[in-house]
Scaffold this motif. Structure first.
Motif, PDB file in Angstrom:
ATOM      1  N   ALA A   1     -61.172  15.871  67.371  1.00  0.00           N
ATOM      2  CA  ALA A   1     -59.784  16.245  67.664  1.00  0.00           C
ATOM      3  C   ALA A   1     -58.894  15.975  66.453  1.00  0.00           C
ATOM      4  O   ALA A   1     -59.126  15.010  65.712  1.00  0.00           O
ATOM      5  CB  ALA A   1     -59.293  15.446  68.865  1.00  0.00           C
ATOM      6  N   LYS A   2     -57.876  16.818  66.292  1.00  0.00           N
ATOM      7  CA  LYS A   2     -56.891  16.615  65.212  1.00  0.00           C
ATOM      8  C   LYS A   2     -56.289  15.212  65.314  1.00  0.00           C
ATOM      9  O   LYS A   2     -56.000  14.560  64.322  1.00  0.00           O
ATOM     10  CB  LYS A   2     -55.814  17.689  65.377  1.00  0.00           C
ATOM     11  CG  LYS A   2     -54.599  17.544  64.525  1.00  0.00           C
ATOM     12  CD  LYS A   2     -53.692  18.751  64.654  1.00  0.00           C
ATOM     13  CE  LYS A   2     -53.063  18.898  66.027  1.00  0.00           C
ATOM     14  NZ  LYS A   2     -52.134  20.043  66.099  1.00  0.00           N
ATOM     15  N   GLU A   3     -56.124  14.744  66.545  1.00  0.00           N
ATOM     16  CA  GLU A   3     -55.483  13.449  66.789  1.00  0.00           C
ATOM     17  C   GLU A   3     -56.340  12.277  66.339  1.00  0.00           C
ATOM     18  O   GLU A   3     -55.901  11.143  66.365  1.00  0.00           O
ATOM     19  CB  GLU A   3     -55.133  13.322  68.273  1.00  0.00           C
ATOM     20  CG  GLU A   3     -54.027  14.264  68.744  1.00  0.00           C
ATOM     21  CD  GLU A   3     -54.470  15.716  68.968  1.00  0.00           C
ATOM     22  OE1 GLU A   3     -55.692  16.006  68.849  1.00  0.00           O
ATOM     23  OE2 GLU A   3     -53.607  16.559  69.250  1.00  0.00           O
ATOM     24  N   MET A   4     -57.589  12.546  65.922  1.00  0.00           N
ATOM     25  CA  MET A   4     -58.432  11.474  65.367  1.00  0.00           C
ATOM     26  C   MET A   4     -58.299  11.393  63.847  1.00  0.00           C
ATOM     27  O   MET A   4     -58.906  10.521  63.220  1.00  0.00           O
ATOM     28  CB  MET A   4     -59.907  11.701  65.745  1.00  0.00           C
ATOM     29  CG  MET A   4     -60.250  11.264  67.157  1.00  0.00           C
ATOM     30  SD  MET A   4     -59.888   9.530  67.478  1.00  0.00           S
ATOM     31  CE  MET A   4     -61.146   8.739  66.475  1.00  0.00           C
TER      32      MET A   4
ATOM     33  N   GLY B   1     -52.614  26.578  76.284  1.00  0.00           N
ATOM     34  CA  GLY B   1     -51.277  26.177  75.844  1.00  0.00           C
ATOM     35  C   GLY B   1     -50.885  24.781  76.301  1.00  0.00           C
ATOM     36  O   GLY B   1     -51.516  24.191  77.190  1.00  0.00           O
ATOM     37  N   LEU B   2     -49.810  24.279  75.688  1.00  0.00           N
ATOM     38  CA  LEU B   2     -49.354  22.908  75.971  1.00  0.00           C
ATOM     39  C   LEU B   2     -48.944  22.741  77.437  1.00  0.00           C
ATOM     40  O   LEU B   2     -49.257  21.728  78.067  1.00  0.00           O
ATOM     41  CB  LEU B   2     -48.182  22.574  75.032  1.00  0.00           C
ATOM     42  CG  LEU B   2     -47.524  21.215  75.220  1.00  0.00           C
ATOM     43  CD1 LEU B   2     -48.527  20.086  75.039  1.00  0.00           C
ATOM     44  CD2 LEU B   2     -46.364  21.051  74.241  1.00  0.00           C
ATOM     45  N   GLY B   3     -48.251  23.746  77.983  1.00  0.00           N
ATOM     46  CA  GLY B   3     -47.829  23.666  79.388  1.00  0.00           C
ATOM     47  C   GLY B   3     -49.047  23.513  80.290  1.00  0.00           C
ATOM     48  O   GLY B   3     -49.095  22.653  81.169  1.00  0.00           O
TER      49      GLY B   3
HETATM   50  P1  UTP Z   1     -50.291  22.814  68.526  1.00  0.00           P
HETATM   51  O1  UTP Z   1     -49.276  23.847  68.739  1.00  0.00           O
HETATM   52  O2  UTP Z   1     -50.100  21.894  67.371  1.00  0.00           O
HETATM   53  O3  UTP Z   1     -51.703  23.514  68.440  1.00  0.00           O
HETATM   54  O4  UTP Z   1     -50.395  21.956  69.859  1.00  0.00           O
HETATM   55  P2  UTP Z   1     -53.080  22.943  67.956  1.00  0.00           P
HETATM   56  O5  UTP Z   1     -54.154  23.779  68.543  1.00  0.00           O
HETATM   57  O6  UTP Z   1     -53.201  21.469  68.233  1.00  0.00           O
HETATM   58  O7  UTP Z   1     -53.052  23.086  66.368  1.00  0.00           O
HETATM   59  P3  UTP Z   1     -53.048  24.398  65.420  1.00  0.00           P
HETATM   60  O8  UTP Z   1     -51.662  24.967  65.531  1.00  0.00           O
HETATM   61  O9  UTP Z   1     -54.133  25.341  65.878  1.00  0.00           O
HETATM   62  O10 UTP Z   1     -53.339  23.831  64.063  1.00  0.00           O
HETATM   63  C1  UTP Z   1     -49.433  20.982  70.202  1.00  0.00           C
HETATM   64  C2  UTP Z   1     -50.081  19.901  71.029  1.00  0.00           C
HETATM   65  O11 UTP Z   1     -50.572  20.434  72.244  1.00  0.00           O
HETATM   66  C3  UTP Z   1     -51.950  20.188  72.411  1.00  0.00           C
HETATM   67  C4  UTP Z   1     -52.476  19.921  71.010  1.00  0.00           C
HETATM   68  O12 UTP Z   1     -53.631  19.092  71.043  1.00  0.00           O
HETATM   69  C5  UTP Z   1     -51.283  19.248  70.342  1.00  0.00           C
HETATM   70  O13 UTP Z   1     -51.200  17.871  70.650  1.00  0.00           O
HETATM   71  N1  UTP Z   1     -52.558  21.369  73.083  1.00  0.00           N
HETATM   72  C6  UTP Z   1     -52.211  22.623  72.698  1.00  0.00           C
HETATM   73  C7  UTP Z   1     -53.451  21.179  74.118  1.00  0.00           C
HETATM   74  O14 UTP Z   1     -53.794  20.027  74.482  1.00  0.00           O
HETATM   75  N2  UTP Z   1     -53.970  22.276  74.743  1.00  0.00           N
HETATM   76  C8  UTP Z   1     -53.634  23.546  74.388  1.00  0.00           C
HETATM   77  O15 UTP Z   1     -54.133  24.501  75.022  1.00  0.00           O
HETATM   78  C9  UTP Z   1     -52.733  23.712  73.337  1.00  0.00           C
END
Ligand code: UTP
Length: 300
Positions: A25-28, A109-111
């Protein structure tokens, strides 16, 4: 009135950091010596949260492993008398804090990610922290500042920050009415408006305190920008029913979802690091102008 649960959506694809984020994960990603998610969890705990709810995706188990005990490692550090490192490992998750992991089956998506937290959150108000927005440099951590506002007003609170007008197209921008210093009531949110269409330059960043009503509203939200279920759209619906506040927090925010923001965080937090700060400062001073300005000088 207290927030006990904090939700960390960590299921994003993290495409801006590929290939580093292919299997992790990016968060790591670490800032100096701690992964982004650890800063976020620490911030939630400082605000009083006791249950951490991670929304994860398949093939990204590193977050679960990070917050799990590693008895073998602890025994090895103990045998070698490495007490400081052992303390650092124990500090990852203080006693009394529990973790829940929920899979987001598809990255919608985030939602949608936040809606996956419903079984763990239930009917309580809760916090959301996007760990790739690292906020540091204030006397009180950002979520604790927001929690103070929440306790006073009993309503949803979004963290906002003034951004340069030419950058409004990167953020959710709020239209709001000031009710106190650094505090306003939100009247509208526009997702990524052009400068000339932005109602203000107050941008929403990755910290939210939300009421559980948001779950029902996300359910009703149709896919928006990027065909994703946008949290912003559900918050707009929430505003129609309940007070939603915008709080201008104190502190510096690093957009660690972008390479540039991530590097800035590493440099600035590296300079403040008790172990390597001084050495790093000397190193930066020693970098010659020519090294910094020669673009064709490449490493690796
Ligand atoms: P971002 O818009 O930064 O997208 O998500 P992303 O996929 O992490 O990164 P990029 O843009 O492809 O580089 C904002 C937050 O929402 C979470 C991400 O992990 C981040 O913390 N997120 C996003 C989810 O958990 N699920 C999703 O479907 C989308």
């Amino acid at each position: 009135m207290r927030i006990r649960k904090a939700v960390f959506p960590v299921a994003g694809l993290g495409t801006r950091f590929l290939p580093a984020t292919k299997a992790s994960a990016k968060e790591m990603l670490p800032v100096v010596d701690k992964p982004l998610i650890q800063y976020a969890v620490k911030e939630a705990i400082a605000a009083g949260a006791e249950e951490m709810v991670f929304i994860t995706s398949h093939a990204k188990n590193s977050i679960m492993d990070h917050f799990d005990r590693d008895y073998e490692l602890e025994a090895a550090l103990e045998a070698k008398g490495k007490q400081e490192l052992l303390d650092a490992v124990h500090d990852v998750l203080p006693p009394g804090i529990s973790c829940v992991y929920i899979r987001q089956p598809e990255q919608l998506g985030l939602g949608h990610a936040i809606n996956c937290a419903l079984p763990a959150v239930g009917d309580q108000d809760f916090a959301v922290i996007l760990a790739d927005d690292l906020i540091a440099g204030s006397f009180q951590p950002c979520m604790a500042q927001m929690h103070r506002v929440y306790q006073e007003y009993g309503s949803s609170v979004l963290a906002v920050q003034r951004v340069p007008w030419e950058e409004t197209h990167k953020y959710g921008i709020v239209e709001s009415e000031q009710i106190g210093p650094g505090l306003s009531e939100i009247r509208g949110i526009v997702e990524k408006p052009k400068t000339e269409e932005a109602p203000s330059n107050l941008a929403v960043v990755g910290r939210y305190i939300l009421t559980p009503r948001i779950f029902r509203l996300i359910d009703r939200t149709k896919p928006g920008a990027g065909n994703e279920i946008q949290l912003t759209d559900a918050i707009e619906a929430l505003m129609g029913e309940q007070t939603v506040l915008a709080y201008e927090f104190e502190g510096t925010r690093y957009d660690c979802g972008s390479k540039f923001g991530y590097l800035k965080a590493n440099v600035e937090m590296g300079l403040q690091h008790p172990e390597i700060g001084d050495e790093f400062r000397d190193y930066l001073r020693g970098l010659t102008d020519s090294w910094l300005t020669t673009p064709d000088q490449k490493i690796g």
